[in-house]
Design a protein around this motif. Structure first.
Motif, mmCIF file in Angstrom:
data_model
loop_
_atom_site.group_PDB
_atom_site.id
_atom_site.type_symbol
_atom_site.label_atom_id
_atom_site.label_comp_id
_atom_site.label_asym_id
_atom_site.label_seq_id
_atom_site.Cartn_x
_atom_site.Cartn_y
_atom_site.Cartn_z
ATOM 1 N N TYR A 128 -17.274 -2.495 7.788
ATOM 2 C CA TYR A 128 -16.884 -1.797 9.120
ATOM 3 C C TYR A 128 -17.893 -1.074 9.551
ATOM 4 C CZ TYR A 128 -12.214 -3.551 7.365
ATOM 5 O OH TYR A 128 -10.899 -4.241 6.920
ATOM 6 N N ILE A 315 -1.492 -0.467 2.857
ATOM 7 C CA ILE A 315 -2.387 0.195 4.014
ATOM 8 C C ILE A 315 -2.297 -0.627 5.119
ATOM 9 C CG2 ILE A 315 -4.451 0.649 4.612
ATOM 10 C CD1 ILE A 315 -4.981 1.021 1.730
ATOM 11 N N HIS A 316 -2.116 -2.126 4.994
ATOM 12 C CA HIS A 316 -1.996 -2.703 6.139
ATOM 13 C C HIS A 316 -0.431 -2.689 6.968
ATOM 14 C CE1 HIS A 316 -4.072 -6.364 7.711
ATOM 15 N NE2 HIS A 316 -3.184 -6.956 7.881
ATOM 16 N N ASN A 320 -2.908 1.200 8.515
ATOM 17 C CA ASN A 320 -4.324 1.306 8.074
ATOM 18 C C ASN A 320 -4.207 2.993 7.831
ATOM 19 O OD1 ASN A 320 -5.086 -0.922 8.848
ATOM 20 N ND2 ASN A 320 -5.743 -0.257 10.744
ATOM 21 N N GLN A 322 -4.031 5.647 4.679
ATOM 22 C CA GLN A 322 -4.114 5.646 3.209
ATOM 23 C C GLN A 322 -3.795 6.935 2.440
ATOM 24 O OE1 GLN A 322 -8.382 3.088 3.546
ATOM 25 N NE2 GLN A 322 -8.494 4.625 2.030
#
Length: 570
Positions: A128, A315-316, A320, A322
């Motif tokens: 990323y 998280i998905h 997103n 955390q």
């Protein structure tokens, strides 16, 4: 058929064949060494050597099984990514590097796998593309470079023996100075790869990678490479080496357990728990129990891979996010993921009759039988208590209570491929401890301890549960900043200021000196007497001579008049 599915089937079939082959080798007590000559220089032979014994085959089968499940899981997790094929190929390169490292009894071929892991892990950490990922990737790569240099130096020292197949020399040259030096270098290399103190700061930083990569890295590949190398090298350990390694690994176990209790990032808590378990493996290895370290390595690989997969699914679904303080009540929205998550957590804690219990309890009981000081004994048991403490804290924050996320949320378990990938691991997370203990230790360890010592592990687990629950419920309702413990929590969550030492402590003074150098030299007197002023002076002279050359007739007449005037005046 997609590229993900091809690799999934390939790895899964390889896992089945290698697992049964390892059982065959284990039962027959068989070892196969294959040598392919590549080059010979005088008395030094460079060969490609492959070592196949029950240990390498069993570890390879576990790595292939976990990676097949991670690749299957990744197809849906990374479905929004345009370069998913590139990602899968990077993961495959990562797994193949680990394979090369596992089957190598030769330091040069080990270096190929070792460096392959380091380079591909850098590519995966910066997957990323943002500043945080680049910083984390550089920290990971540069810390691991220290270990690579140590391996290169040990390769150079191995020239004294005329070959690089260390497997032949370990026991016989144990007290030889050169072998001791090589072993010290290998221990240092393993400490960087397995993130022991003082090289621990890269492990939580590597959480910048996608979650499937974290699942693979923290279970069976990158961080376990150091432990595996030391399991192979354990025959050449002297007492001093073992004491040194024991001291550092116990400190790592304690530091990471303490730090995880002050962390709020879901992935970082699980990363710190990996660090704690690596410390446990290293410590039992330094006490001479290399089989126990390998046993815990395998059981830990399974539940840690599942733990990261569950975290990835959470998280998905949490858009997103955390931070565990935004979670809560997930058990009502994602029951199956939370069931998997809880089972993995209990296995990590060492709850009786789950896979983690068989290895962890055995390790602690063997340690209790050793003739050691109170420092190691207390650190071991406190670290076990802290493991349970942060696991229950994580469960308390994320799975129970009220939902602290946005009101208009759409949490669901519609991701079937991700759930199937996680479901493939759950049987082994529950059963692998008992199966492996029956396979690896056909004649069981006889451990004779007093009743209190025998129940000490369970007492610490219960004590850790209580502490974890009470601390969580207290800090859940009171902001941490209002507590006097805030400055201590900052110190612990920063891993005893290790990231500051490894980044800012190294960067700050060179950058500051560079700034002074630019101001005083490059933009100061050097600039005046140096490049720019010389350039201006030369430019002026060039301009003057150019004027002369362009007006030479007029100049000649002026010079003649001046000469005549000079003669007349004299």
């Amino acid at each position: 058929m997609s590229i993900c599915m091809i690799y999934f089937y390939l790895f899964f079939i390889s896992f089945i064949s290698l697992f049964f082959l390892s059982l065959n080798f284990m039962v027959l007590d068989k070892t196969v060494i294959l040598e392919f000559m590549l080059l010979d220089i005088n008395s030094c032979f460079i060969e490609m050597v492959i070592l196949l014994d029950w240990m390498s085959l069993l570890f390879m089968s576990f790595v292939l099984f976990i990676s097949s499940m991670v690749i299957f899981y990744s197809e849906e997790y990374m479905s929004g990514d345009l370069n998913i094929n590139r990602f899968i190929l990077l993961v495959v390169m990562f797994v193949l590097s680990m394979m090369l490292l596992i089957i190598s009894p030769n330091l040069i071929s080990i270096l190929l796998g070792w460096d392959g892991l380091g380079l591909v892990s850098y590519c995966l950490v910066i997957y990323y593309q943002n500043e945080k990922s680049y910083n984390a990737g550089m920290l990971t790569a540069l810390t691991n470079r220290i270990g690579d240099v140590m391996l290169l130096m040990s390769i150079a020292w191995m020239l004294n023996y005329g070959g690089w197949n260390y497997i032949y020399y370990l026991d016989y040259f144990k007290l030889d100075f050169k072998m001791q030096l090589i072993t010290y270098m290998v221990i240092l290399a393993a400490m960087t790869k397995s993130a022991q103190i003082p090289f621990s700061s890269w492990l939580p930083a590597a959480m910048a990678a996608p979650t499937p990569v974290s699942s693979l890295v923290h279970s069976s590949t990158l961080v376990t490479a150091g432990v595996y190398l030391l399991i192979r090298f354990n025959f050449s350990f002297t007492e001093n080496m073992m004491y040194l390694l024991l001291f550092f690994s116990c400190l790592t176990m304690f530091m990471s357990g303490l730090g995880a209790n002050f962390e709020f990032d879901l992935k970082k808590i699980i990363a710190l728990s990996t660090l704690s378990q690596l410390g446990l493996m290293m410590s039992i290895l330094s006490l001479g129990g290399y089989k126990l370290a390998f046993f815990h390595l395998l059981t830990h690989a399974l539940f840690k891979a599942l733990l990261f997969m569950c975290a990835g699914n959470i998280i998905h679904n949490m858009n997103n996010n955390q931070d565990i303080r935004y979670m809560g009540g997930l058990i009502y929205h994602m029951p199956l993921t939370c069931a998997f998550f809880n089972i993995s957590n209990f296995s990590l804690c060492g709850l009786p009759f789950l896979s983690g219990f068989y290895s962890k309890d055995l390790i602690v009981e063997v340690m209790s039988m050793m003739y050691l000081n109170i420092f190691i004994y207390v650190l071991f048991y406190i670290s076990i208590g802290l493991t349970v403490c942060y696991s229950f804290r994580l469960t308390y924050y994320s799975l129970t209570g009220d939902m602290n996320f946005i009101s208009l949320n759409n949490l669901s378990e519609s991701s079937m491929k991700m759930l199937k990938g996680m479901g493939g691991l759950i049987f082994f997370v529950i059963m692998s401890g008992s199966i492996l203990s029956w396979l690896m230790f056909p004649s069981p360890y006889f451990i004779c301890l007093p009743l209190l010592f025998k129940f000490m592990t369970l007492i610490m687990i219960m004590f850790g549960m209580y502490i974890g629950y009470s601390v969580s419920s207290f800090s859940y309702y009171y902001n941490n900043k209002s507590l006097s413990l805030y400055k201590y929590s900052l110190f612990f969550s920063l891993m005893w200021n290790m990231p500051i030492l490894s980044t800012l402590g190294i960067n700050y003074y060179p950058i500051k000196m560079g700034n002074i150098y630019i101001k005083m030299f490059d933009q100061g007197w050097y600039e005046y007497y140096g490049s720019k002023n010389i350039f201006n002076y030369l430019k002026m002279l060039t301009w003057f001579f150019q004027k002369l050359s362009m007006n030479h007739l007029k100049i000649w007449f002026i010079l003649m008049v001046l000469w005549l005037m000079f003669i007349i005046l004299i």
